[in-house]
Design an enzyme around this catalytic site. Sequence first.
Site, PDB file in Angstrom:
ATOM      1  NE  ARG A  61      -2.734   0.564   3.481  1.00  0.00           N
ATOM      2  CZ  ARG A  61      -2.076   1.178   4.474  1.00  0.00           C
ATOM      3  NH1 ARG A  61      -1.625   2.408   4.321  1.00  0.00           N
ATOM      4  NH2 ARG A  61      -1.855   0.560   5.618  1.00  0.00           N
ATOM      5  CE1 TYR A 114     -17.511   8.657 -16.202  1.00  0.00           C
ATOM      6  CE2 TYR A 114     -16.220   8.703 -14.185  1.00  0.00           C
ATOM      7  CZ  TYR A 114     -17.074   8.044 -15.051  1.00  0.00           C
ATOM      8  OH  TYR A 114     -17.478   6.762 -14.762  1.00  0.00           O
ATOM      9  CG  ASP A 187      -9.427  13.807 -16.010  1.00  0.00           C
ATOM     10  OD1 ASP A 187      -8.728  13.165 -16.827  1.00  0.00           O
ATOM     11  OD2 ASP A 187     -10.409  13.305 -15.434  1.00  0.00           O
ATOM     12  CE  LYS A 212     -12.116   5.862 -18.729  1.00  0.00           C
ATOM     13  NZ  LYS A 212     -13.118   4.881 -18.417  1.00  0.00           N
TER      14      LYS A 212
END
Length: 399
Positions: A61, A114, A187, A212
């Site tokens: 992590r 988005y 973004d 993407k």
Amino acid sequence: MKTEDLSLHKATLAIHAGGLKKPVFGEVSVPIFQSSTFSFPNAAEGAARFAGEDEGYIYTRMGNPTTRALEDCIASLENGYAGMGTASGMAAATTVFLALLQQGAHIVSTASVYGPTRMVLEKEFSRYGVKSTFVDTADLKQIEQALQLPDTRMIYIETPANPTISITDLRGAAEIARRHDLLLVVDNTFASPYLQRPFELGADIVIHSLTKFLNGHSDVVGGMIVARNEAIYRRLRPVLNLFGGTMDPHQAWLVLRGVRTLPLRVEKAQENAGKLARFLSQHRKVTWVSYPGLPEHPQHQIAKTQMDGFGAMIAFGVKNGLEGGKTVMNNVKIFTLAVSLGGVESLIEHPASMTHASVPRKEREASGIGDGLVRAAVGCEAFEDLRDDLDRALNMIPE
Ligand code: LCS
């Protein structure tokens, strides 16, 4: 953190950036270090790693060699200081908001972002006292007018925007951010660093949905935050590690595999998209087309100066509005009716009822996301087959 020769072309960096610092057996592909934890040779070394005095790994992590290879690769492609792999694109965006917006803070963002990015601010971060305003950031004056100083701390831009494919002038937005001492977050999912590098235009943080173009094969969900400098990195990394929206090494490995062909895929997909946009704009069943490569796109000139290409996303309207759009989506055979984008296969979807359904109708329409808008994510098939597929489906719309 950057170890790459950034003078190399992006097409070369996409293939070579982000290898292991010390290959284990001379391997050419980065191995998957599928280990949740890493042993310390002795107690002093363990303490040194926790104190940040030694770079070694502790616990996945908090950092993992495979994930690190991808983080270095994307940071090199973006010309940033360091990357932070996240579980999804949404985890990238929400980590940036969590780390940098406190109670009472205000953020100005692109109206056509988005849908879930807008919703997480309006519905979730608002519960913690974070205020948000969504405007058409393609019009820089609207950014300036939306500022609520001194509460405004961040400008968050999506360009090209999802799903209208409108373009925001990033140099102009950066100038506003600098003048008021705000952070500019971009973004960059729709362009990918192969076509647009926001740090070169003045951004402070870049985020990606790796799901993407960067991954490119519709088989992984993932995200990335890239910081412009060490100070910003140090504000973000502990928050990501503490809240835990980090990336898994197997996920990182798959994306790294995808990134190696980013330039080839983007070149082919945008060549297809440019030709399809021209084809659609002349089709008698099509009422309008939004593609930044078309001279009639309102921000065509800005796209030309801030992007190295116009990308592979097209929005368009057809005769008979939504009914006509449904006819197209239900009758295509090569385009797949699915949300997402950036894979080698072409996809088609209806934002108002799918990706942006969570945005209330009034705000959706004010953001340019009408019921008649159809979004095409163009892939790497042969152009002629994509053209014929759309042509046949469009011609099924009744006169
Ligand atoms: N940013 C942009 C521009 C996106 O298009 C998406 C997802 C995200 C962030 C979130 O990334 P994720 O958490 O899904 O990795 N966009 C989608 C879309 O247009 N259709 O399906 C997902």
